[in-house]
Design a protein around this motif. Structure first.
Motif, PDB file in Angstrom:
ATOM      1  N   MET A   1     -12.186   8.200  -4.552  1.00  0.00           N
ATOM      2  CA  MET A   1     -11.985   6.750  -4.402  1.00  0.00           C
ATOM      3  C   MET A   1     -12.521   6.279  -3.050  1.00  0.00           C
ATOM      4  SD  MET A   1      -8.165   6.139  -5.812  1.00  0.00           S
ATOM      5  CE  MET A   1      -7.965   4.492  -6.374  1.00  0.00           C
ATOM      6  N   SER A   2     -13.140   5.126  -3.070  1.00  0.00           N
ATOM      7  CA  SER A   2     -13.726   4.608  -1.824  1.00  0.00           C
ATOM      8  C   SER A   2     -12.617   4.025  -0.930  1.00  0.00           C
ATOM      9  CB  SER A   2     -14.729   3.510  -2.151  1.00  0.00           C
ATOM     10  OG  SER A   2     -14.029   2.384  -2.631  1.00  0.00           O
ATOM     11  N   PHE A   3     -13.007   3.720   0.302  1.00  0.00           N
ATOM     12  CA  PHE A   3     -12.036   3.144   1.238  1.00  0.00           C
ATOM     13  C   PHE A   3     -11.440   1.850   0.669  1.00  0.00           C
ATOM     14  CE2 PHE A   3     -10.534   0.733   4.833  1.00  0.00           C
ATOM     15  CZ  PHE A   3      -9.898   1.699   5.599  1.00  0.00           C
ATOM     16  N   GLU A   4     -12.318   0.994   0.130  1.00  0.00           N
ATOM     17  CA  GLU A   4     -11.832  -0.301  -0.377  1.00  0.00           C
ATOM     18  C   GLU A   4     -10.962  -0.154  -1.626  1.00  0.00           C
ATOM     19  OE1 GLU A   4     -14.950   0.089   0.683  1.00  0.00           O
ATOM     20  OE2 GLU A   4     -15.645  -1.708   1.755  1.00  0.00           O
ATOM     21  N   GLN A   5     -11.150   0.940  -2.354  1.00  0.00           N
ATOM     22  CA  GLN A   5     -10.273   1.155  -3.515  1.00  0.00           C
ATOM     23  C   GLN A   5      -8.879   1.620  -3.068  1.00  0.00           C
ATOM     24  OE1 GLN A   5     -13.074   3.780  -5.480  1.00  0.00           O
ATOM     25  NE2 GLN A   5     -13.143   2.422  -7.250  1.00  0.00           N
ATOM     26  N   LEU A   6      -8.841   2.299  -1.931  1.00  0.00           N
ATOM     27  CA  LEU A   6      -7.561   2.833  -1.446  1.00  0.00           C
ATOM     28  C   LEU A   6      -6.782   1.845  -0.578  1.00  0.00           C
ATOM     29  CD1 LEU A   6      -8.615   6.438  -0.359  1.00  0.00           C
ATOM     30  CD2 LEU A   6      -7.018   5.869  -2.179  1.00  0.00           C
ATOM     31  N   PHE A   7      -7.530   1.045   0.194  1.00  0.00           N
ATOM     32  CA  PHE A   7      -6.878   0.172   1.189  1.00  0.00           C
ATOM     33  C   PHE A   7      -7.266  -1.293   0.971  1.00  0.00           C
ATOM     34  CE2 PHE A   7      -7.251   4.320   3.236  1.00  0.00           C
ATOM     35  CZ  PHE A   7      -6.012   4.494   3.824  1.00  0.00           C
ATOM     36  N   LYS A   8      -6.341  -2.176   1.306  1.00  0.00           N
ATOM     37  CA  LYS A   8      -6.662  -3.617   1.303  1.00  0.00           C
ATOM     38  C   LYS A   8      -6.505  -4.154   2.728  1.00  0.00           C
ATOM     39  CE  LYS A   8      -2.138  -5.566   0.097  1.00  0.00           C
ATOM     40  NZ  LYS A   8      -1.259  -4.471  -0.223  1.00  0.00           N
ATOM     41  N   GLU A   9      -7.376  -5.078   3.085  1.00  0.00           N
ATOM     42  CA  GLU A   9      -7.283  -5.643   4.429  1.00  0.00           C
ATOM     43  C   GLU A   9      -6.141  -6.653   4.480  1.00  0.00           C
ATOM     44  OE1 GLU A   9     -10.921  -6.962   6.277  1.00  0.00           O
ATOM     45  OE2 GLU A   9      -9.880  -6.990   8.206  1.00  0.00           O
ATOM     46  N   ILE A  10      -5.344  -6.561   5.530  1.00  0.00           N
ATOM     47  CA  ILE A  10      -4.257  -7.520   5.729  1.00  0.00           C
ATOM     48  C   ILE A  10      -4.378  -8.101   7.140  1.00  0.00           C
ATOM     49  CG2 ILE A  10      -2.657  -6.392   4.105  1.00  0.00           C
ATOM     50  CD1 ILE A  10      -1.169  -5.226   6.566  1.00  0.00           C
ATOM     51  N   SER A  11      -3.696  -9.198   7.385  1.00  0.00           N
ATOM     52  CA  SER A  11      -3.722  -9.771   8.735  1.00  0.00           C
ATOM     53  C   SER A  11      -2.715  -9.003   9.595  1.00  0.00           C
ATOM     54  CB  SER A  11      -3.343 -11.248   8.682  1.00  0.00           C
ATOM     55  OG  SER A  11      -1.981 -11.345   8.335  1.00  0.00           O
ATOM     56  N   PRO A  12      -2.898  -9.015  10.917  1.00  0.00           N
ATOM     57  CA  PRO A  12      -1.898  -8.358  11.777  1.00  0.00           C
ATOM     58  C   PRO A  12      -0.488  -8.880  11.519  1.00  0.00           C
ATOM     59  CG  PRO A  12      -3.853  -8.895  13.049  1.00  0.00           C
ATOM     60  CD  PRO A  12      -4.041  -9.527  11.696  1.00  0.00           C
ATOM     61  N   GLU A  13      -0.368 -10.171  11.198  1.00  0.00           N
ATOM     62  CA  GLU A  13       0.969 -10.751  10.951  1.00  0.00           C
ATOM     63  C   GLU A  13       1.625 -10.164   9.709  1.00  0.00           C
ATOM     64  OE1 GLU A  13      -1.782 -12.475  11.447  1.00  0.00           O
ATOM     65  OE2 GLU A  13      -1.458 -13.938  13.043  1.00  0.00           O
ATOM     66  N   ALA A  14       0.809  -9.601   8.832  1.00  0.00           N
ATOM     67  CA  ALA A  14       1.354  -9.083   7.566  1.00  0.00           C
ATOM     68  C   ALA A  14       1.829  -7.631   7.671  1.00  0.00           C
ATOM     69  CB  ALA A  14       0.298  -9.208   6.474  1.00  0.00           C
ATOM     70  N   ILE A  15       1.712  -7.027   8.869  1.00  0.00           N
ATOM     71  CA  ILE A  15       2.231  -5.657   9.028  1.00  0.00           C
ATOM     72  C   ILE A  15       3.747  -5.725   8.888  1.00  0.00           C
ATOM     73  CG2 ILE A  15       2.486  -3.669  10.579  1.00  0.00           C
ATOM     74  CD1 ILE A  15      -0.150  -4.527  11.929  1.00  0.00           C
ATOM     75  N   SER A  16       4.262  -5.039   7.870  1.00  0.00           N
ATOM     76  CA  SER A  16       5.692  -5.193   7.591  1.00  0.00           C
ATOM     77  C   SER A  16       6.536  -4.079   8.197  1.00  0.00           C
ATOM     78  CB  SER A  16       5.939  -5.265   6.080  1.00  0.00           C
ATOM     79  OG  SER A  16       5.362  -4.139   5.475  1.00  0.00           O
ATOM     80  N   ASP A  17       5.895  -2.970   8.627  1.00  0.00           N
ATOM     81  CA  ASP A  17       6.663  -1.871   9.212  1.00  0.00           C
ATOM     82  C   ASP A  17       7.185  -2.270  10.589  1.00  0.00           C
ATOM     83  OD1 ASP A  17       5.793   0.708   7.445  1.00  0.00           O
ATOM     84  OD2 ASP A  17       4.149  -0.726   7.670  1.00  0.00           O
ATOM     85  N   ASN A  18       8.309  -1.704  10.948  1.00  0.00           N
ATOM     86  CA  ASN A  18       8.888  -1.979  12.257  1.00  0.00           C
ATOM     87  C   ASN A  18       8.108  -1.218  13.335  1.00  0.00           C
ATOM     88  OD1 ASN A  18      10.844  -1.068  14.544  1.00  0.00           O
ATOM     89  ND2 ASN A  18      11.724  -2.926  13.668  1.00  0.00           N
ATOM     90  N   VAL A  19       7.696  -1.920  14.381  1.00  0.00           N
ATOM     91  CA  VAL A  19       6.819  -1.299  15.384  1.00  0.00           C
ATOM     92  C   VAL A  19       7.530  -0.157  16.127  1.00  0.00           C
ATOM     93  CG1 VAL A  19       7.350  -2.997  17.180  1.00  0.00           C
ATOM     94  CG2 VAL A  19       5.183  -1.771  17.255  1.00  0.00           C
ATOM     95  N   PHE A  20       8.834  -0.284  16.323  1.00  0.00           N
ATOM     96  CA  PHE A  20       9.555   0.786  17.029  1.00  0.00           C
ATOM     97  C   PHE A  20       9.645   2.050  16.175  1.00  0.00           C
ATOM     98  CE2 PHE A  20      10.973  -3.131  19.043  1.00  0.00           C
ATOM     99  CZ  PHE A  20      10.775  -2.812  20.371  1.00  0.00           C
ATOM    100  N   THR A  21       9.793   1.847  14.869  1.00  0.00           N
ATOM    101  CA  THR A  21       9.826   3.005  13.967  1.00  0.00           C
ATOM    102  C   THR A  21       8.450   3.645  13.891  1.00  0.00           C
ATOM    103  OG1 THR A  21      11.484   1.814  12.693  1.00  0.00           O
ATOM    104  CG2 THR A  21      10.510   3.741  11.638  1.00  0.00           C
ATOM    105  N   LEU A  22       7.427   2.818  13.765  1.00  0.00           N
ATOM    106  CA  LEU A  22       6.062   3.356  13.656  1.00  0.00           C
ATOM    107  C   LEU A  22       5.678   4.161  14.887  1.00  0.00           C
ATOM    108  CD1 LEU A  22       3.822   0.480  12.215  1.00  0.00           C
ATOM    109  CD2 LEU A  22       4.585   2.536  11.041  1.00  0.00           C
TER     110      LEU A  22
END
Ligand SMILES: Cc1cc2nc3c(=O)[nH]c(=O)nc-3n(C[C@H](O)[C@H](O)[C@H](O)COP(=O)(O)O)c2cc1C
Length: 177
Positions: A1-22
């Motif tokens: 699978m290509s990169f684009e099939q595996l990943f979708k581009e999101i905006s920085p604001e759409a990062i939903s993971d907690n930065v302290f956990t990451l």
């Protein structure tokens, strides 16, 4: 699978993971170089937010890391965050330097090229592509609290190599589909 099939581009604001956990618990891989030659290390701490109004990341990288040498050469790099089940495999990237080893062939993760020709891993859940903006010496004199100065001096007493604070503009954010 290509990169684009595996990943979708999101905006920085759409990062939903907690930065302290990451950054503090999950940890992450810092990767620099291009497909012909690239290298990764494990990073901990750091974070992301806005610097001078631009979405940016920062990490603390010891000045003798081979990955830092490649970041300076290419001026771009990726931060890759993984699901828990890949943590052990990812930690291998922090076990030895790639300067004089075959670490990138030995690691049990599969590399993948982003559309901008930066390198990351198929197993990542989140990939942040960065463009280097500043390398600031993490010297004890720059810090105001004695507690921090002591921490830095103690941590680097033997190695005599301080960390650089590496700032990068976020150029793309990719989330696993
Ligand atoms: C859990 C963990 C966290 C680490 N965090 C950092 C870090 O934030 N900064 C750093 O310079 N090295 C860190 N390291 C060490 C590097 O990942 C390690 O020395 C690596 O082998 C350097 O690889 P390189 O010389 O190929 O770039 C960490 C290692 C581990 C295992």
């Amino acid at each position: 699978m290509s990169f684009e099939q595996l990943f979708k581009e999101i905006s920085p604001e759409a990062i939903s993971d907690n930065v302290f956990t990451l950054t503090g618990k999950d940890l992450y891989a810092i990767t620099a170089g291009k497909q012909e030659h690239y290298n990764s290390m494990v990073g901990s701490g750091g974070g992301f937010g806005l610097i001078f109004r631009k979405p940016a990341t920062w990490c603390f990288i010891r000045e003798d890391r081979y990955t830092l040498e490649l970041i300076q050469k290419e001026q771009t790099y990726t931060l890759s965050y993984f699901p828990q089940k890949y943590k052990e495999k990812m930690l291998f990237l922090g076990s030895k330097t790639g300067r004089d080893s075959d670490k990138m062939r030995e690691v049990e993760l599969t590399s993948i090229q982003t559309p901008s020709s930066d390198m990351s891993f198929r197993e990542a859940k989140l990939v942040i592509e960065c463009s280097l903006t500043a390398l600031i010496p993490g010297l004890p004199d720059y810090f105001c609290k004695q507690e921090t100065k002591n921490y830095i001096n103690e941590a680097y007493r033997e190695e005599k190599a301080y960390r650089k604070i590496v700032f990068g503009d976020i150029t793309h954010v990719w989330a696993k589909k």
